[in-house]
Design a protein around this motif. Structure first.
Motif, short mmCIF file in Angstrom:
data_model
loop_
_atom_site.label_atom_id
_atom_site.label_comp_id
_atom_site.label_asym_id
_atom_site.label_seq_id
_atom_site.Cartn_x
_atom_site.Cartn_y
_atom_site.Cartn_z
N LYS A 60 -0.56 6.25 -13.45
CA LYS A 60 0.19 5.36 -14.35
C LYS A 60 0.24 3.99 -13.70
CE LYS A 60 1.00 8.48 -17.39
NZ LYS A 60 0.26 8.41 -18.64
N TRP A 61 -0.87 3.29 -13.81
CA TRP A 61 -1.03 2.05 -13.07
C TRP A 61 -0.05 0.97 -13.50
CZ3 TRP A 61 -3.37 3.88 -9.25
CH2 TRP A 61 -4.41 4.79 -9.38
N SER A 62 0.28 0.96 -14.76
CA SER A 62 1.21 -0.08 -15.22
C SER A 62 2.61 0.14 -14.66
CB SER A 62 1.24 -0.12 -16.75
OG SER A 62 1.64 1.12 -17.25
N ILE A 63 2.98 1.41 -14.52
CA ILE A 63 4.29 1.72 -13.93
C ILE A 63 4.30 1.31 -12.46
CG2 ILE A 63 5.84 3.60 -13.27
CD1 ILE A 63 4.96 5.06 -15.82
N ILE A 64 3.21 1.62 -11.78
CA ILE A 64 3.10 1.28 -10.36
C ILE A 64 3.11 -0.23 -10.19
CG2 ILE A 64 1.62 1.43 -8.32
CD1 ILE A 64 0.62 4.16 -9.44
N ALA A 65 2.35 -0.91 -11.04
CA ALA A 65 2.24 -2.37 -10.92
C ALA A 65 3.58 -3.08 -11.14
CB ALA A 65 1.20 -2.89 -11.90
N LYS A 66 4.43 -2.48 -11.95
CA LYS A 66 5.75 -3.08 -12.22
C LYS A 66 6.59 -3.18 -10.94
CE LYS A 66 6.45 -2.22 -17.12
NZ LYS A 66 5.58 -1.14 -17.63
N GLU A 67 6.32 -2.29 -10.00
CA GLU A 67 7.07 -2.30 -8.73
C GLU A 67 6.45 -3.25 -7.71
OE1 GLU A 67 9.92 -0.61 -8.52
OE2 GLU A 67 9.57 0.01 -10.58
N LEU A 68 5.35 -3.85 -8.07
CA LEU A 68 4.66 -4.76 -7.16
C LEU A 68 4.54 -6.13 -7.80
CD1 LEU A 68 1.83 -2.27 -6.22
CD2 LEU A 68 3.61 -3.04 -4.67
N PRO A 69 5.53 -6.98 -7.57
CA PRO A 69 5.55 -8.30 -8.21
C PRO A 69 4.25 -9.07 -7.96
CG PRO A 69 7.56 -7.92 -6.97
CD PRO A 69 6.64 -6.79 -6.64
N GLY A 70 3.67 -9.54 -9.05
CA GLY A 70 2.46 -10.35 -8.90
C GLY A 70 1.16 -9.56 -8.96
N ARG A 71 1.28 -8.23 -8.91
CA ARG A 71 0.08 -7.40 -8.98
C ARG A 71 -0.05 -6.84 -10.39
NH1 ARG A 71 -2.61 -9.01 -4.49
NH2 ARG A 71 -1.43 -8.61 -2.59
N THR A 72 -1.28 -6.76 -10.86
CA THR A 72 -1.49 -6.23 -12.20
C THR A 72 -1.95 -4.78 -12.13
OG1 THR A 72 -3.84 -6.81 -12.30
CG2 THR A 72 -2.25 -8.51 -12.91
N ASP A 73 -1.84 -4.11 -13.27
CA ASP A 73 -2.27 -2.70 -13.29
C ASP A 73 -3.74 -2.57 -12.94
OD1 ASP A 73 -3.02 -3.96 -15.61
OD2 ASP A 73 -2.44 -2.34 -16.94
N GLU A 75 0.83 -1.21 0.00
CA GLU A 75 0.00 0.00 0.00
C GLU A 75 0.87 1.26 0.00
OE1 GLU A 75 -3.55 -0.10 2.52
OE2 GLU A 75 -3.22 2.02 2.96
N ASP A 76 1.90 1.22 0.82
CA ASP A 76 2.80 2.38 0.88
C ASP A 76 3.47 2.63 -0.47
OD1 ASP A 76 2.16 2.72 3.51
OD2 ASP A 76 3.95 1.72 4.30
N ILE A 77 3.85 1.54 -1.11
CA ILE A 77 4.49 1.68 -2.42
C ILE A 77 3.52 2.32 -3.41
CG2 ILE A 77 5.39 0.39 -4.40
CD1 ILE A 77 6.59 -1.60 -2.36
N ILE A 78 2.29 1.86 -3.38
CA ILE A 78 1.29 2.41 -4.30
C ILE A 78 1.11 3.91 -4.07
CG2 ILE A 78 -1.15 2.37 -4.96
CD1 ILE A 78 -1.16 -0.63 -4.33
N ILE A 79 0.98 4.27 -2.81
CA ILE A 79 0.78 5.69 -2.48
C ILE A 79 1.96 6.53 -2.95
CG2 ILE A 79 0.58 7.35 -0.58
CD1 ILE A 79 -1.03 5.11 0.90
N GLU A 80 3.14 6.02 -2.65
CA GLU A 80 4.35 6.76 -3.02
C GLU A 80 4.46 6.92 -4.54
OE1 GLU A 80 7.95 4.98 -1.46
OE2 GLU A 80 9.10 6.06 -2.99
N LEU A 81 4.24 5.80 -5.24
CA LEU A 81 4.39 5.87 -6.69
C LEU A 81 3.26 6.65 -7.35
CD1 LEU A 81 5.65 2.25 -7.45
CD2 LEU A 81 6.95 4.37 -7.43
N HIS A 82 2.10 6.63 -6.71
CA HIS A 82 0.99 7.40 -7.29
C HIS A 82 1.27 8.89 -7.16
CE1 HIS A 82 -3.06 9.19 -7.66
NE2 HIS A 82 -3.23 8.22 -8.55
#
Length: 238
Positions: A88-101, A75-82
């Motif tokens: 840019k969901w695909s960019i964010i998802a790339k930092e979260l292994p196993g999660r899709t955009d 969650e923290d990663i998502i907030i930070e990257l957002h």
DNA sequence: AAATCCTGCAACCGCCATCTT
DNA sequence: GAAGATGGCGGTTGCAGGATT
């Protein structure tokens, strides 16, 4: 939580995927790999369009897809990257292994965004309903952060018909560079005002010298701030 | 218990970028 | 370089199931 199966005019099936369809697609891709999404459903014996197969594979069937609840760290990663990249969901998802955009986007809308708004809501909600700008008004801003709300246009949505979300842009006054293209934090006008004050995102912008030009465009409302003359021009009409 | 509202999320849609011919 | 095909992305929708009235 799933769409009712139906068929489009080309005879392609739409809606939720059955277990049998899942198995057919999975079996085909495991055997032959991904070579052409448009052709795969034909050879796999599926009455689906390629796009639908691709989405189903990437978001659900692919073995690397991680199911289950998000961790605090994720969650923290998502907030930070957002904050850094916007939607840019695909960019964010790339930092979260196993999660899709798609998953990240859904999570943002259903969990994080709501949480953040709730936090702000009690402070500004009543103020947002105190007055409205029906016509053009000119307001001299004073941008000490803590009292700036007295001088920004205050918009009231109490008798506003349901409308599409306004489109927002935030543009740097010095460079005309788009800083936050259509940030979702600026949703409906009621939350628009709240979101403007979301410190984590806006604090550096709510500074007299660097205040951005803020523009809201849709059929119903427009307002902008001009850094040159320090005037906020607001127009709110229904 | 029934009706209504709300939420979460899978899936669709349309646009745009890239690739291929 | 142009045109068509394909893939990828973000926004939006639809609906099952849970919560509330």
């Amino acid at each position: 939580m799933v769409r009712t199966p139906c068929f489009d005019q080309n005879g392609k099936k739409k809606g939720s995927w059955s277990e049998e369809e899942d198995n057919m697609l999975k079996a085909y891709i495991q055997k032959y790999g991904i070579w052409n999404w448009r052709e795969i459903p034909k050879y796999a014996g599926l009455a689906r369009c390629g796009k639908s197969c691709r989405l189903r594979w990437l978001n659900y069937l692919c073995p690397s897809v991680k199911r289950g609840n998000y961790t605090k760290q994720e969650e923290d990663i998502i907030i930070e990257l957002h904050q850094k990249h916007g939607n840019k969901w695909s960019i964010i998802a790339k930092e979260l292994p196993g999660r899709t955009d798609n998953e990240v986007k859904n999570y943002w809308h259903s969990h994080i965004k709501k949480k953040r708004l709730t936090k702000q809501n009690h402070v500004y909600k009543s103020r947002a309903r105190t007055s409205r700008l029906k016509d053009v008004q000119h307001v001299k801003p004073s941008f000490g952060y803590e009292n700036s709300f007295d001088h920004l246009p205050i918009l009231d949505t109490s008798d506003q018909p349901t409308i599409n979300e306004p489109t927002f842009s935030v543009i740097s006054p010095s460079s005309s560079e788009l800083i936050y293209p259509n940030p979702e934090i600026c949703a409906f006008s009621e939350t628009l005002f709240l979101d403007f004050s979301e410190e984590s995102i806006w604090s550096e912008l709510l500074n007299f010298d660097t205040l951005p030009v803020v523009a809201c465009h849709n059929d119903y409302s427009k307002f902008s701030y001009s850094a040159d003359d320090g005037i906020i021009n607001g127009l709110w009409g229904f």
